[in-house]
Write an enzyme that holds these catalytic residues in place. Structure first.
Site, PDB file in Angstrom:
ATOM      1  N   LYS A 142      -4.928   6.007   9.537  1.00  0.00           N
ATOM      2  CA  LYS A 142      -6.215   6.568   9.136  1.00  0.00           C
ATOM      3  C   LYS A 142      -6.829   7.336  10.301  1.00  0.00           C
ATOM      4  CE  LYS A 142      -7.521   3.183   5.599  1.00  0.00           C
ATOM      5  NZ  LYS A 142      -8.583   2.268   5.108  1.00  0.00           N
ATOM      6  N   SER A 147     -12.309  -3.351   1.623  1.00  0.00           N
ATOM      7  CA  SER A 147     -12.495  -2.828   2.978  1.00  0.00           C
ATOM      8  C   SER A 147     -13.979  -2.686   3.292  1.00  0.00           C
ATOM      9  CB  SER A 147     -11.822  -1.459   3.103  1.00  0.00           C
ATOM     10  OG  SER A 147     -10.440  -1.543   2.830  1.00  0.00           O
ATOM     11  N   ARG A 187       0.853  -1.191   0.000  1.00  0.00           N
ATOM     12  CA  ARG A 187       0.000   0.000   0.000  1.00  0.00           C
ATOM     13  C   ARG A 187       0.886   1.237   0.000  1.00  0.00           C
ATOM     14  NH1 ARG A 187      -4.361   0.965   4.698  1.00  0.00           N
ATOM     15  NH2 ARG A 187      -2.522   1.542   5.908  1.00  0.00           N
TER      16      ARG A 187
END
Length: 519
Positions: free
Chosen positions: A141, A112, A43
């Protein structure tokens, strides 16, 4: 080429920005695989496609050497360019259906999810797995809300037990919370999380290999706990009759050992709970500071979390005390004072239940009703006025305490005119007590303290501790109420403390009015 078999147990999600400065990201990936990582997701949100492809090829050399699947986050172009084993997309990225069309049927596809509806759609759209989150707050996040194990469980329970969709949890997963998250998120439909997805806990660790080993070990321990509980493979509990016979010994042991109990309690009842604990034979420490919770966890024998005084500093102390008590295997007793009275109290109760394993929940009907709603147990709603329940209570109180105990894998003690205690298997009604107990401030808080003192010397049977803790104070209430010098609640308060200290261990056996409630 057929779709690769995948072990989701320990799923590494990379982030160059959080990678430990002592090594490259590629080195982190290899070290983590050597420590037990079974799946890798690359990622990299800040790289352009060309740089992303270059890094992906470097990582792929390592993953293929160790036969570990590599997935690409949110970039189907990169996944196709390097022929990765699959991809992961978010709710705001390319749709699951479109990603599947581009990847083809033989690639791994994950998405997700943060709601039951998103999970059901992922299953219908052909995803191989879902990443459930965000579980806890995380550096990667800033979610609008966190799910915690309760929210994760809610999502697991909408996925049919025989569905092929796999599940991993992500968001703030660390070695000190993994076991609890896996064990407590297991659904009533038999679903258990297939793995944990970790970012900072691995790439940001000084030793990625060691961190991975610890995380994998904790995942396996949590999975085994959940499996045994769901299959009923737990050690046989002592019968209610055997528990009752143990009460004189428990009180004698408590007085001999004088266990130290950490109280984070409300200001109104703090003095009373301390005095009741001392009178019973225990030792209280009233310490509402988060900064000393870790040190105290090493010396106390149990912890009481009482939400009567709701300040942020109290709540932070409760969260720290509970976390460290769990780590030290010290029993935690939650007294959700007034949980249903305000939104803040209900939210705080949920926050505590999500943040730690609570061994014993003690509350009145209104408080237990609120908890039942928080954890998804169907029950009647019991209104509250301030910290007191109002109305006639539950139609079948024993069924409610049993259901809540079973769902939370803990002991539930519900106080009232008749008290009910259950561990999800054994359930009893306690009919001792005196009306004046309900007319003085802090009597319920004192019972929570009593339960915690007994739990400290009964680590293998918290059901016995909860019953003994209630019974001891109820008998003291009966004796105090019968004294000639007691004229009302004021004189009863002083006599109550005296009679707690005067309890004869044998009275817990000879005067107990405890009956078993059959299933």
């Amino acid at each position: 080429m057929s779709k690769p078999a995948v072990d989701y147990s320990l799923y590494l999600v990379t982030d160059t920005g959080l990678n430990h400065p002592s090594r490259t990201l590629v080195q982190s990936v290899e070290d983590s695989i050597l420590g037990g990582v079974t799946l890798v997701q690359l990622r990299e949100k800040e790289l352009d496609t060309e740089a992303f492809i270059a890094l992906a090829r470097e990582v792929q050399v390592v993953t293929r050497k160790h036969n570990v699947p590599l997935l690409i986050n949110d970039n189907i172009e990169v996944a196709l360019a390097i022929d990765a084993e699959g991809a992961h997309v978010g709710q705001d990225d390319v749709s699951c259906v479109e990603a599947r069309r581009l990847l083809g049927p033989n690639k791994i596809l994950g998405i997700s999810t943060g709601t039951p509806e998103e999970a059901k759609k992922a299953l219908a759209d052909g995803a191989d797995y879902i990443g459930i989150g965000t579980c806890f707050m995380t550096q990667t996040k800033s979610p609008k809300r966190t799910l915690g194990p309760i929210g994760v469980r809610t999502i697991l329970e909408v996925i049919p037990a025989d569905a092929p969709l796999k599940t991993v949890v992500i968001g703030g997963i660390k070695h000190d919370n993994t076991r609890r998250v896996i064990a407590h998120s297991a659904g009533s439909n038999g679903r258990i999380l297939d793995g944990i997805a970790v970012v900072t806990g691995i790439v940001g660790a000084v030793d990625a290999k060691l961190a991975s080993e610890q995380l994998l070990s904790e995942f396996k321990a949590g999975f085994d706990m959940a499996s045994q509980r769901l299959q009923g493979k737990v050690a046989p509990a002592a019968s209610v009759e055997e528990v009752l016979k143990s009460f004189p010994r428990l009180l004698t042991t408590l007085r001999e050992k004088s266990p130290l109990t950490h109280h984070i309690s409300n200001y109104v009842a703090m003095n009373d709970t301390a005095n009741a604990t001392l009178a019973l034979g225990g030792s209280p420490i009233m310490a509402p500071s988060a900064s000393e919770a870790e040190d105290l966890s090493k010396v106390v024998s149990s912890v009481v979390l009482n939400i009567g005084t709701l300040t942020e500093s109290f709540v932070e102390c409760m969260l720290e005390a509970g976390k460290h008590a769990n780590a030290q295997a010290k029993p935690v007793v939650l007294d959700p004072v007034g949980a249903g009275a305000t939104t803040l109290r209900a939210a705080t109760t949920r926050r505590i239940l999500n943040a730690m394993h609570v061994d014993i929940i003690k509350g009145n009907a209104g408080e237990i009703s609120t908890i039942a709603g928080i954890i998804g147990c169907q029950s009647e709603s019991i209104a509250m006025r301030g910290v007191d329940s109002i109305g006639s209570g539950f139609t079948d109180p024993s069924a409610v305490v049993r259901a809540v105990a079973k769902r939370e894998n803990c002991v539930v003690a519900m106080t009232g005119v008749v008290d009910y205690v259950s561990d999800g298997v054994r359930t009893v009604a306690i009919e001792n007590g005196h009306p004046y107990q309900g007319r003085i401030t802090g009597s319920g808080c004192m019972i929570a303290s009593s339960i915690a003192s007994f739990a400290a010397i009964s680590p293998k049977d918290h059901f016995a501790a909860a019953v003994a803790g209630i019974l001891a104070l109820n008998l003291a209430g009966e004796h105090a109420g019968a004294r000639d010098d007691v004229r009302g609640p004021g004189t009863f308060r002083a006599a109550f403390i005296d009679e707690i200290a005067n309890l004869n261990p044998e009275q817990l056996l000879t005067e107990a009015k405890v009956r078993t409630v059959a299933l």
